[in-house]
Design a protein around this motif. Structure first.
Motif, PDB file in Angstrom:
ATOM      1  N   THR A  27      18.067 -58.366  50.003  1.00 14.73           N
ATOM      2  CA  THR A  27      17.974 -58.094  51.441  1.00 14.73           C
ATOM      3  C   THR A  27      16.544 -58.448  51.882  1.00 14.73           C
ATOM      4  OG1 THR A  27      17.094 -55.856  51.299  1.00 14.73           O
ATOM      5  CG2 THR A  27      19.477 -56.091  51.041  1.00 14.73           C
ATOM      6  N   PRO A  28      16.312 -58.521  53.178  1.00 15.26           N
ATOM      7  CA  PRO A  28      14.940 -58.825  53.642  1.00 15.26           C
ATOM      8  C   PRO A  28      13.925 -57.780  53.166  1.00 15.26           C
ATOM      9  CG  PRO A  28      16.505 -59.090  55.433  1.00 15.26           C
ATOM     10  CD  PRO A  28      17.263 -58.487  54.296  1.00 15.26           C
ATOM     11  N   ARG A  29      14.397 -56.590  52.817  1.00 16.75           N
ATOM     12  CA  ARG A  29      13.475 -55.540  52.368  1.00 16.75           C
ATOM     13  C   ARG A  29      13.436 -55.420  50.842  1.00 16.75           C
ATOM     14  NH1 ARG A  29      16.030 -53.459  56.823  1.00 16.75           N
ATOM     15  NH2 ARG A  29      17.565 -52.307  55.614  1.00 16.75           N
ATOM     16  N   GLY A  30      13.969 -56.405  50.157  1.00 23.52           N
ATOM     17  CA  GLY A  30      13.981 -56.381  48.696  1.00 23.52           C
ATOM     18  C   GLY A  30      15.396 -56.236  48.163  1.00 23.52           C
ATOM     19  N   ALA A  34      18.565 -54.427  46.895  1.00 18.73           N
ATOM     20  CA  ALA A  34      19.196 -53.117  47.098  1.00 18.73           C
ATOM     21  C   ALA A  34      20.446 -53.039  46.229  1.00 18.73           C
ATOM     22  CB  ALA A  34      19.570 -52.943  48.569  1.00 18.73           C
ATOM     23  N   GLU A  44      23.538 -54.597  54.596  1.00 18.34           N
ATOM     24  CA  GLU A  44      22.951 -55.410  53.532  1.00 18.34           C
ATOM     25  C   GLU A  44      23.829 -56.609  53.169  1.00 18.34           C
ATOM     26  OE1 GLU A  44      23.433 -52.205  53.521  1.00 18.34           O
ATOM     27  OE2 GLU A  44      21.675 -51.101  52.854  1.00 18.34           O
ATOM     28  N   HIS A  69      16.176 -62.108  41.125  1.00 17.47           N
ATOM     29  CA  HIS A  69      15.775 -60.948  41.917  1.00 17.47           C
ATOM     30  C   HIS A  69      16.040 -59.644  41.190  1.00 17.47           C
ATOM     31  CE1 HIS A  69      14.879 -63.213  45.540  1.00 17.47           C
ATOM     32  NE2 HIS A  69      15.942 -63.949  45.257  1.00 17.47           N
TER      33      HIS A  69
END
Lengths: 370, 230
Positions: free
Chosen positions: A37-40, A42, A138, B83
């Protein structure tokens, strides 16, 4: 003629979903997958493709065939394993019976979809089941990429954590709840620490056990070194036993029970998932087999994950339009399956028939020429 | 091969990748084997049987002969940023709750810790990768059409949704980096190749190994001395 299909389904949680991945401490944790996600990264709740494949397709579809073909009570364990769990490769390989593969694919359209493993041969399946993806903020980019056209558009979705809730249940113990039913059914051990208590207890016990001599019961009487004692009583109702238990000794009804609390995470009712099925190079019969299995699964409650017995895991499925006549495909599959019933059953029996062992040549006796 | 040129092939993944990414030539051969009668369908290739003939299944990337081997002009898979890394478990057990379906003489105690009735809980390594790339030399238009039409998942456990490809892109390049790429330190090895005097003298970024150089890579008959990028 074969064609590739992608079937997308909207699945709404009609009860808490407890599709778990394990436990943390004594709490069960819902299965999650990593999502960028744009915030890392998840961890977002998901339904595993493996679970969907089994619960929504293989299990209901094969159960219907077993019932329709009258195979109930006639299967071997290897048949059962092959039909409901894909089977195992157990014999030596080195052979590929192409006729058997072709017959399997012709007679068992659902088997062609799911594949399986005969004792000596792998039968490839074609169905690709997508992971169940939660409709949440998300997963917006993913959903936008796989849903057709402007289905999702710029619609805002809630964050996944807003769909996470919990549950807690208590497993009760009959020691606490059903004393009256349990009493008189089993022996009970009574322990004390004084000779006076022992004497009082044995005196009170004698009339309760009828003809049995209290001295013959399994016991450890108090002695000179220690006044500790125990007696294993025969079948005495617990309330009567409690009445003669001396002061300072725990009553039977006060004893610690095995009451157990168990808890875990759940996905709340109302959460939505996107399910998908890719069927490459499929005939209409295979497509019908898939759709019929999904329909059967829904008719039987449509559950995924655990705790279905407590009402968890119900999903309401709706197939997004993919331009085919769903009832027509299902009817065609059902008619075909019944028309090849005898052949299909014969194939199954032949595929698992025990091979006759070739007799080993007898060893020559001593003194005889080989 | 008409209109062949250097290409950069990219698979944008939308679900975690289980296991390793495949070689592009094996991916294409497997996809096309289901349609081409010259080769065996991919699922019928068995290590106990002779390997299928090399190059029997046409694919839209060039192949070149190196010694006895017909090697595809495509680099090894190059993974984008990982990631997240994790483990997923694949479970299997005998469905004893369906014991009523068994014949009377088939109802007995089942061992769940050994034999073919053993229950599984097998861990699979998964990686959340946004893209997987290959350098290749071939026909861009046909390659893109083939990949978009036939390859929706890559890696292991495709049948349960792992390694789902959101989109394929194939970009033209001015150079062919499918086997080698220039660098200030020498020529960098880009794909697994058979060891031999055809390798450049200034080759860097490789190690020697023993394995396959053309599909099916895992087949014992394909094994030889090789050099692997590292």
């Amino acid at each position: 003629m074969s064609k590739s299909y992608t079937i997308l389904c909207h699945a709404e949680a009609l009860s808490p979903i407890t599709h778990m991945s394990g436990s943390s401490g004594n709490e069960s944790i819902v299965a999650r997958e990593a999502v960028v996600t744009p915030r890392g990264v998840a961890m977002i709740p998901c339904l595993s493709g493996n679970a969907i494949r089994h619960r929504c397709v293989r299990d209901p579809g094969m159960q219907w065939l077993v019932d329709a073909y009258g195979l109930k009570g006639k299967l071997t364990l290897k048949h059962l394993n092959f039909l409901f769990h894909g089977g195992n490769l157990t014999d030596g390989g080195g052979r590929e019976d192409t006729r058997r593969i072709a017959d399997f694919q012709r007679l068992w359209p659902l088997g062609r979809l799911l594949g399986g493993c005969l004792p000596d041969q792998i039968l490839a399946g074609s169905l690709q089941v997508w992971r169940g993806t939660m409709a949440c903020e998300e997963n917006h980019p993913y959903l936008a990429s796989v849903l057709p056209g402007e289905t999702l558009g710029s619609r805002r979705l809630r964050a996944s954590e807003t769909f996470i809730t919990g549950y807690q249940y208590i497993r009760a113990d009959a020691v606490k709840t059903k004393t009256d039913l349990a009493s008189g059914k089993e022996p009970c051990r009574v322990e004390g620490t004084t000779t006076a208590g022992y004497n009082a207890f044995m005196e009170g016990l004698a009339p309760l056990i009828g003809d049995i001599d209290a001295a013959t019961l399994p016991q450890s009487a108090p002695g000179k070194k220690s006044e500790e004692w125990w007696v294993e009583t025969p079948y005495v109702p617990w309330p009567q036993l409690d009445a003669i238990i001396p002061k300072g000794v725990a009553k039977v009804s006060d004893r610690k029970s095995n009451l157990m609390i168990f808890a875990g995470q759940a996905i709340t009712r109302g959460a939505a998932f996107l399910l998908g099925f890719t069927v490459p190079h499929s005939s209409e019969l295979e497509l019908g087999a898939l759709l019929w299995s999904l329909q059967l699964w829904q008719a039987a409650g449509g559950t995924v994950g655990g705790q279905a017995a407590r009402g968890h895991g119900r999903l309401g499925l709706s197939i997004l339009d993919f331009g085919e006549d769903v009832p027509g495909l299902i009817d065609a599959y059902k008619d075909y399956a019944m028309s090849v019933k005898d052949e299909a059953v014969a194939w199954l029996e032949a595929a698992f028939a025990t091979k006759a062992k070739e007799p080993k040549p007898a060893k020559p006796k001593k003194g005889e020429a080989a | 091969m008409s209109e062949a040129c250097g290409l950069l092939v990219t698979a944008k993944l939308v679900k975690p990748l289980d296991g390793d990414a495949p070689h592009l030539d094996s991916l294409l051969e497997y996809a096309m084997s289901l349609h081409h009668h010259a080769g065996e369908p991919g699922y019928k290739v068995d290590r106990a049987l002779p390997a299928p003939p090399m190059g029997a299944i046409p694919i839209p990337i060039k192949r070149a002969r190196l010694g006895p081997w017909l090697v595809g002009c495509c680099s090894n898979p190059i993974l984008g940023r990982v990631h997240a890394e994790g483990v997923q478990y694949i479970n299997k057990r005998i469905g004893v709750e369906k014991a009523a379906l068994l014949a009377e003489n088939a109802r007995h105690v089942v061992a769940t810790t050994n034999s073919w009735t053993k229950s599984w809980r097998v861990p699979h390594r998964t990686r959340l990768v946004d893209k997987v790339c290959w350098f290749a030399f071939g026909n861009r238009k046909i390659l893109l059409k083939t990949l978009k039409s036939h390859v929706r998942f890559i890696g292991r456990k495709r049948s349960v949704g792992d390694g789902m490809v959101g989109d394929w892109t194939v970009d033209k390049l001015d150079h062919d980096y499918s086997w080698f790429a220039p660098s200030e330190h020498g020529t960098v090895l880009m794909r697994t190749l058979p060891a031999g005097d055809w390798l450049p003298d200034d080759l860097v970024g490789f190690k020697q190994d023993f394995g396959g150089v053309c599909p099916p890579y895992w087949h014992p008959e394909r094994y030889s001395e090789i050099v692997v990028p590292c």
